[in-house]
Motif scaffolding. Sequence first.
Motif, PDB file in Angstrom:
ATOM      1  N   ALA A 273     -48.126   1.996 -23.127  1.00 33.11           N
ATOM      2  CA  ALA A 273     -47.488   3.293 -23.369  1.00 33.11           C
ATOM      3  C   ALA A 273     -48.398   4.188 -24.204  1.00 33.11           C
ATOM      4  O   ALA A 273     -48.370   5.415 -24.075  1.00 33.11           O
ATOM      5  CB  ALA A 273     -46.144   3.096 -24.078  1.00 33.11           C
TER       6      ALA A 273
ATOM      7  N   PHE B 179     -48.599  10.948   0.086  1.00 30.17           N
ATOM      8  CA  PHE B 179     -49.898  11.250  -0.496  1.00 30.17           C
ATOM      9  C   PHE B 179     -50.923  11.428   0.616  1.00 30.17           C
ATOM     10  O   PHE B 179     -51.169  10.521   1.404  1.00 30.17           O
ATOM     11  CB  PHE B 179     -50.335  10.132  -1.435  1.00 30.17           C
TER      12      PHE B 179
ATOM     13  N   ALA C 139     -37.282  10.536   0.888  1.00 32.24           N
ATOM     14  CA  ALA C 139     -37.570  11.097  -0.433  1.00 32.24           C
ATOM     15  C   ALA C 139     -38.890  10.589  -0.995  1.00 32.24           C
ATOM     16  O   ALA C 139     -39.345  11.046  -2.017  1.00 32.24           O
ATOM     17  CB  ALA C 139     -36.449  10.737  -1.396  1.00 32.24           C
ATOM     18  N   ARG C 140     -39.486   9.617  -0.325  1.00 30.98           N
ATOM     19  CA  ARG C 140     -40.725   9.059  -0.847  1.00 30.98           C
ATOM     20  C   ARG C 140     -41.855  10.093  -0.743  1.00 30.98           C
ATOM     21  O   ARG C 140     -42.116  10.632   0.321  1.00 30.98           O
ATOM     22  CB  ARG C 140     -41.111   7.836  -0.021  1.00 30.98           C
ATOM     23  N   PRO C 141     -42.516  10.372  -1.877  1.00 32.20           N
ATOM     24  CA  PRO C 141     -43.596  11.362  -1.818  1.00 32.20           C
ATOM     25  C   PRO C 141     -44.702  10.886  -0.873  1.00 32.20           C
ATOM     26  O   PRO C 141     -44.996   9.701  -0.810  1.00 32.20           O
ATOM     27  CB  PRO C 141     -44.119  11.410  -3.246  1.00 32.20           C
TER      28      PRO C 141
ATOM     29  N   ARG D  51     -54.988   7.480 -13.245  1.00 28.56           N
ATOM     30  CA  ARG D  51     -54.773   8.176 -11.970  1.00 28.56           C
ATOM     31  C   ARG D  51     -53.605   7.620 -11.177  1.00 28.56           C
ATOM     32  O   ARG D  51     -52.952   8.334 -10.436  1.00 28.56           O
ATOM     33  CB  ARG D  51     -56.044   8.125 -11.137  1.00 28.56           C
ATOM     34  N   ARG D  52     -53.323   6.290 -11.314  1.00 23.45           N
ATOM     35  CA  ARG D  52     -52.264   5.726 -10.490  1.00 23.45           C
ATOM     36  C   ARG D  52     -50.867   6.070 -10.994  1.00 23.45           C
ATOM     37  O   ARG D  52     -49.911   6.034 -10.253  1.00 23.45           O
ATOM     38  CB  ARG D  52     -52.392   4.191 -10.395  1.00 23.45           C
ATOM     39  N   TRP D  53     -50.713   6.329 -12.287  1.00 20.60           N
ATOM     40  CA  TRP D  53     -49.331   6.404 -12.769  1.00 20.60           C
ATOM     41  C   TRP D  53     -49.004   7.560 -13.692  1.00 20.60           C
ATOM     42  O   TRP D  53     -47.849   7.918 -13.821  1.00 20.60           O
ATOM     43  CB  TRP D  53     -48.948   5.094 -13.457  1.00 20.60           C
TER      44      TRP D  53
ATOM     45  N   ILE E 149     -51.838  13.495 -11.963  1.00 13.73           N
ATOM     46  CA  ILE E 149     -51.292  13.663 -10.622  1.00 13.73           C
ATOM     47  C   ILE E 149     -51.451  15.102 -10.149  1.00 13.73           C
ATOM     48  O   ILE E 149     -51.079  16.043 -10.845  1.00 13.73           O
ATOM     49  CB  ILE E 149     -49.803  13.265 -10.590  1.00 13.73           C
TER      50      ILE E 149
END
Lengths: 268, 294
Positions: B204, B24, B20-22, B283-285, B290
């Motif tokens: 946040a 990249f 299930a891990r996307p 970009r990372r999170w 994404i």
Amino acid sequence: MTSSAAAAIRETKGRPLVSVRGVSKQFSNGTLAVRGVDLDLADGEFVSLLGPAGCGKSTLLRMIAGLGAPSVGTIEWPTAPHDSRGLAEPDLGFVFQDPTLMPWATALKNVMLPMTLAGVSKPDAEARAAEMLALVGLKGFEASYPRELSGGMKMRVSIARALVTKPKILLMDEPFAALDEITRHKLNDDLLGLWERNRFTAVFVTHSVFESVYLSQRIVVMAARPGRVMADLRVDAAYPRDDLFRTSAEYAHLCRVASETLKKAIAG
Amino acid sequence: MTDMPLAGPSVPHDGTDAEARPVFVEERRVLGLPVSAWPGIIAPLTIGLFALAAWELIVEWKRVPSYILPGPLLIAKTLVTDWDTLSGALWITLRITFAALVAAVTVGVALAILFTQSKWLEKSLFPYAVILQVTPVVSIAPLIIIWVGDINLSLLICAWLVAFFPILSNTILGLNSADHNLINLFQLYRASRWQTLRHLRLPAALPYFLAGLKISGGLALIGAVVAEFVAGSGGNASGLAYRILESGYQLRIPRMFAALILISLSGIAIFLVTSWIAHLFLRRWHESAIRREN
């Protein structure tokens, strides 16, 4: 029935870790979420709070954690340290229904959080967090961000974060409800492995009869409207429990008993 | 499966999780940009070139006098010949814009943090921030110029007034949008106010703040230019807006266009820089940064 079962545990185990006495919770909108709950949790036991939606099991769990005070009654921690105002500062870990990770932080940073907040030095916190991640089977994923992880892996990170401070009690609020069955079984097994290894007190909220029987030594059955404790069952099957237990006649029998108790509780 | 040791394997031992891990996949790059980004650059550029060519042809063909509508080539030539005057004006406008943006970020974020620490402070002061925002800057610019005296400082104040509100309101929204369960978690670990701000509320708020920054960057330029127009009609300014006014009076329309183009280019540059900053941070999170396959 409830109080006699609780009394028996008190006798056999000495001072309980948590003592819930006459706790009710009324929300500001008038809903009586929990009414008159008496519950003792012994050191090192695995307890499930089982009940239908709206039976106040999550509310009870959150009150035990210190999130929201009871409207009536007391929750005492006889063995925990207390602050200057007399409030208990129990050593606990909490796992929410969602993984509740910080999306901007890597898995390692997420697991480090409790230690960062406690002022543990960074190298020390990093080492312990990495060790804990390895223990939940996520070695090699330290630098991954939550969005790069699957649902089950995020839950593992969440469990690692809750256990990294080696708490005396781990409170879990339907942690695996959103996962598929295969992943859930796997995580149930791994949770039991961690529990047998560290013997923290585990309080597991669930609405699944099967999950509660598989995991726990003791099932507290709750009913809704108002939320109250209806029964306190012992599950006297030996650990370690595994797939063999999951398919045994004993397990099926225990599930039937628990299921009937729950049905009776719901019928009132 | 259960007799497997819990520690050790580098992949979780349930196949479902690992699968299930996307995944990249690094995209192929041309001149430092991913291949899929190029059509988004080439298409508008082509349209632009066609439009410029048509403009030049019509101006030539209809013999439109340059004081009505100069062709793009003449404007480009003016940009080169008048570069000394124009670059000085550009520098002044950009300096005011940048200073106003820095002030807007500083004051906006500081006020947002203050407001989220105290509900009463927010309730008492926020309406005034709204009043400052809804009052058109053109209408208060003359007052500010008279009161402040120093022209650069008054322009800075005008540009700041226009720019700071998006940062303030976005950052407040962001600071209040931290996941409720995470806030509970911080409570459970007895985190201090400062720790909650530092480790939870500020991160946040970051995507919201950056969205505000993108808006405020453009607004700071608009504020600076508008204020300069007001000041320029009084004859005491030296930025790009003033050059436009001056060229208008002197019927040097090609120079007017050249100054206009410099303002537009500045706006585009500000947008690109702020977007790039946002991309670097998120970009990372963050979902917004994404790229998805489906």
